[in-house]
Scaffold this motif. Structure first.
Motif, PDB file in Angstrom:
ATOM      1  N   ALA A  62     -20.017 -10.879   4.558  1.00 44.41           N
ATOM      2  CA  ALA A  62     -19.552  -9.496   4.544  1.00 44.41           C
ATOM      3  C   ALA A  62     -18.062  -9.462   4.216  1.00 44.41           C
ATOM      4  O   ALA A  62     -17.283 -10.263   4.746  1.00 44.41           O
ATOM      5  N   ILE A  63     -17.683  -8.539   3.347  1.00 41.89           N
ATOM      6  CA  ILE A  63     -16.287  -8.349   2.968  1.00 41.89           C
ATOM      7  C   ILE A  63     -15.837  -6.959   3.410  1.00 41.89           C
ATOM      8  O   ILE A  63     -16.525  -5.967   3.132  1.00 41.89           O
ATOM      9  N   ILE A  64     -14.708  -6.885   4.079  1.00 45.23           N
ATOM     10  CA  ILE A  64     -14.080  -5.624   4.463  1.00 45.23           C
ATOM     11  C   ILE A  64     -12.635  -5.718   4.012  1.00 45.23           C
ATOM     12  O   ILE A  64     -11.919  -6.631   4.420  1.00 45.23           O
ATOM     13  N   LYS A  65     -12.186  -4.784   3.178  1.00 46.13           N
ATOM     14  CA  LYS A  65     -10.890  -4.976   2.546  1.00 46.13           C
ATOM     15  C   LYS A  65     -10.107  -3.678   2.373  1.00 46.13           C
ATOM     16  O   LYS A  65     -10.650  -2.584   2.458  1.00 46.13           O
ATOM     17  N   ILE A  66      -8.825  -3.863   2.108  1.00 43.61           N
ATOM     18  CA  ILE A  66      -7.945  -2.782   1.690  1.00 43.61           C
ATOM     19  C   ILE A  66      -8.105  -2.590   0.176  1.00 43.61           C
ATOM     20  O   ILE A  66      -8.267  -3.558  -0.569  1.00 43.61           O
ATOM     21  N   ASP A  67      -8.057  -1.345  -0.278  1.00 46.78           N
ATOM     22  CA  ASP A  67      -8.068  -1.067  -1.714  1.00 46.78           C
ATOM     23  C   ASP A  67      -6.865  -1.734  -2.372  1.00 46.78           C
ATOM     24  O   ASP A  67      -5.721  -1.442  -2.038  1.00 46.78           O
ATOM     25  N   ASN A  68      -7.121  -2.634  -3.307  1.00 44.40           N
ATOM     26  CA  ASN A  68      -6.031  -3.319  -4.002  1.00 44.40           C
ATOM     27  C   ASN A  68      -6.073  -3.100  -5.520  1.00 44.40           C
ATOM     28  O   ASN A  68      -5.480  -3.836  -6.295  1.00 44.40           O
ATOM     29  N   THR A  69      -6.801  -2.047  -5.946  1.00 40.73           N
ATOM     30  CA  THR A  69      -6.912  -1.762  -7.375  1.00 40.73           C
ATOM     31  C   THR A  69      -6.330  -0.409  -7.766  1.00 40.73           C
ATOM     32  O   THR A  69      -6.068  -0.168  -8.947  1.00 40.73           O
ATOM     33  N   THR A  70      -6.128   0.476  -6.791  1.00 41.07           N
ATOM     34  CA  THR A  70      -5.656   1.829  -7.084  1.00 41.07           C
ATOM     35  C   THR A  70      -4.131   1.898  -7.039  1.00 41.07           C
ATOM     36  O   THR A  70      -3.505   1.274  -6.178  1.00 41.07           O
ATOM     37  N   THR A  71      -3.554   2.678  -7.931  1.00 38.88           N
ATOM     38  CA  THR A  71      -2.123   2.965  -7.876  1.00 38.88           C
ATOM     39  C   THR A  71      -1.911   4.175  -6.982  1.00 38.88           C
ATOM     40  O   THR A  71      -2.421   5.268  -7.265  1.00 38.88           O
ATOM     41  N   VAL A  72      -1.214   3.979  -5.879  1.00 38.37           N
ATOM     42  CA  VAL A  72      -0.995   5.038  -4.896  1.00 38.37           C
ATOM     43  C   VAL A  72       0.378   5.673  -5.116  1.00 38.37           C
ATOM     44  O   VAL A  72       1.400   4.980  -5.044  1.00 38.37           O
ATOM     45  N   PRO A  73       0.419   6.974  -5.387  1.00 40.58           N
ATOM     46  CA  PRO A  73       1.720   7.635  -5.545  1.00 40.58           C
ATOM     47  C   PRO A  73       2.384   7.887  -4.201  1.00 40.58           C
ATOM     48  O   PRO A  73       1.724   7.870  -3.148  1.00 40.58           O
ATOM     49  N   PHE A  74       3.679   8.127  -4.244  1.00 40.52           N
ATOM     50  CA  PHE A  74       4.433   8.406  -3.023  1.00 40.52           C
ATOM     51  C   PHE A  74       3.837   9.618  -2.303  1.00 40.52           C
ATOM     52  O   PHE A  74       3.409  10.577  -2.938  1.00 40.52           O
ATOM     53  N   ASN A  75       3.810   9.535  -0.980  1.00 41.37           N
ATOM     54  CA  ASN A  75       3.278  10.564  -0.086  1.00 41.37           C
ATOM     55  C   ASN A  75       1.755  10.582  -0.029  1.00 41.37           C
ATOM     56  O   ASN A  75       1.177  11.497   0.550  1.00 41.37           O
ATOM     57  N   GLU A  76       1.100   9.596  -0.611  1.00 39.03           N
ATOM     58  CA  GLU A  76      -0.342   9.452  -0.440  1.00 39.03           C
ATOM     59  C   GLU A  76      -0.649   8.140   0.263  1.00 39.03           C
ATOM     60  O   GLU A  76       0.231   7.283   0.430  1.00 39.03           O
ATOM     61  N   LYS A  77      -1.912   7.980   0.670  1.00 43.01           N
ATOM     62  CA  LYS A  77      -2.314   6.824   1.461  1.00 43.01           C
ATOM     63  C   LYS A  77      -3.326   5.980   0.690  1.00 43.01           C
ATOM     64  O   LYS A  77      -3.970   6.457  -0.237  1.00 43.01           O
ATOM     65  N   ARG A  78      -3.462   4.740   1.107  1.00 42.01           N
ATOM     66  CA  ARG A  78      -4.382   3.803   0.451  1.00 42.01           C
ATOM     67  C   ARG A  78      -5.696   3.756   1.244  1.00 42.01           C
ATOM     68  O   ARG A  78      -5.704   3.877   2.467  1.00 42.01           O
ATOM     69  N   ASN A  79      -6.813   3.576   0.556  1.00 41.82           N
ATOM     70  CA  ASN A  79      -8.113   3.547   1.226  1.00 41.82           C
ATOM     71  C   ASN A  79      -8.339   2.226   1.965  1.00 41.82           C
ATOM     72  O   ASN A  79      -7.910   1.159   1.529  1.00 41.82           O
ATOM     73  N   ALA A  80      -9.043   2.338   3.092  1.00 44.90           N
ATOM     74  CA  ALA A  80      -9.324   1.190   3.953  1.00 44.90           C
ATOM     75  C   ALA A  80     -10.611   1.458   4.721  1.00 44.90           C
ATOM     76  O   ALA A  80     -11.253   2.499   4.539  1.00 44.90           O
ATOM     77  N   VAL A  81     -10.975   0.531   5.603  1.00 40.96           N
ATOM     78  CA  VAL A  81     -12.235   0.627   6.350  1.00 40.96           C
ATOM     79  C   VAL A  81     -12.007   0.354   7.828  1.00 40.96           C
ATOM     80  O   VAL A  81     -11.253  -0.559   8.199  1.00 40.96           O
TER      81      VAL A  81
END
Length: 374
Positions: A62-81
């Motif tokens: 099983a893999i649980i990870k932080i999104d490492n492919t999206t470019t996140v602009p300032f004042n936004e958040k990165r997807n996680a689990v």
């Protein structure tokens, strides 16, 4: 080392592994309003679609990870689990987790832990936790006042124990911490050693945690035996005996949790972040293309839960009504929509105590560094 003081035998009652690993978990489908992390915890379907929670067909892990492919602009958040077991496990339980990789990196805050739904009533057990590029795992209990670590039978000596009072009201919810001196218990060293296994015993005699790097995993664990005798595990890495903390007074059935957040109340404060990482936690790491999060993932062979022989310690969890009809398989074809209300009430107090510890009146940075001793 002394043998484990009170050996018990346990029989397996639940296994989370392979293609069905993500069955019977509730996904916290909400932004991180629990610890102020700079992430959005996504639901089961989105996690599977975006390859943030899935079973790798080549390894069956099983893999649980932080999104490492999206470019996140300032004042936004990165997807996680963040996932939590639908069922709870009461005193007389033991659980193991076999991991090949744990999340690490600047701004990264992973944890494998458990708590009662009515925290601080019913307590919390932190098995694995760390931030940024620290080198060692941190274990701890958090409870109502009156629980302390007294006369532990453990392999870690006092120099790695910054606090023995488990009360959430003491030292701003520091908890009774045991830091693992083994650098293979976290980060890059854990991965290069092939990972390892944690065993958590939640018994009438107290709470014990064993950490075993891959080359030292006990045969009763490596053989995937359906029965575990704790006398075969040796001395626990950390131990909180019931003599200082009565299990039936301070602990109640536990939901088990796996999560990764970014920055937040633990990893972000400059006094902590600057110990191992350059720049600013959010601006210099979360924002941007995400390539720095290539190591921010769990790789899990299995999690297995045992009950003391002759007993049943599995109890229904409060999330069952939300997610029993929508548990996710490895394809993410279905999943719980949102269990945020159930968890928010539990964790709000924890978040506020972190805030108090970091920005409370009269507390300087030297206190914060000591509070989260690595």
């Amino acid at each position: 080392m002394l043998p484990h003081a009170r050996a018990e035998k346990y029989d397996m009652v639940k296994e989370y592994a392979g293609s069905t690993f993500f069955n019977d978990w509730a996904f916290y489908d909400h932004f991180d309003n629990l610890t102020n992390g700079d992430v959005v915890f996504v639901g089961a379907q989105q996690a599977a679609q975006n390859k943030l929670a899935f079973v790798d067909p080549s390894t069956n892990h099983a893999i649980i990870k932080i999104d490492n492919t999206t470019t996140v602009p300032f004042n936004e958040k990165r997807n996680a689990v963040r996932i939590q077991t639908n069922e709870m496990y009461s005193v007389g339980s033991l659980w193991t987790i076999d991991m090949y990789h744990v999340p690490y990196g600047c701004s990264v805050w992973p944890a494998f832990w458990s708590h009662s739904p009515n925290w601080p009533d019913g307590g919390e057990i932190d098995v694995f936790e760390g931030v940024n590029l620290q080198q060692r795992n941190q274990m701890a209990l958090h409870t109502n006042p009156g629980c302390k670590q007294v006369n532990p039978n453990q392999s870690v000596d006092s120099s790695f124990i910054p606090n023995t009072d488990c009360s959430y009201l003491t030292n701003n919810n520091q908890g009774c911490i045991v830091n693992d001196p083994d650098v293979q218990s976290y980060g890059a060293e854990f991965a290069s050693a092939g990972g390892g296994v944690w065993v958590t015993e939640y018994a009438e005699s107290g709470i014990s945690i064993w950490f075993m790097p891959r080359e030292k995993v006990a045969s009763v664990i490596s053989s995937n035996s359906s029965t575990i005798d704790t006398s075969e595990l040796g001395t626990p890495t950390a131990n909180w005996p019931t003599g200082g903390c009565d299990m039936n007074t301070f602990f109640a059935p536990q939901n088990i949790i796996l999560d990764i957040t970014l920055c937040g109340d633990f990893a972000k404060p400059p006094q902590i972040f600057s110990q191992t990482c350059p720049g600013l936690c959010y601006e210099d790491w979360v924002v941007g293309n995400g390539s720095s999060y290539a190591t921010a993932y769990f790789e899990i062979g299995s999690m297995r839960v045992f009950s003391k022989s002759g007993t049943t310690t599995t109890v229904g969890g409060q999330n069952n009504s939300d997610s029993s009809s929508g548990s996710s398989d490895s394809s993410g074809s279905s999943g719980p929509s949102d269990n945020s209300a159930a968890t928010l009430n539990v964790d709000w107090v924890r978040m506020m105590m972190y805030v108090v510890s970091l920005w409370g009146i009269g507390l300087g940075s030297s206190f914060v560094v000591e509070n989260f001793a690595f």
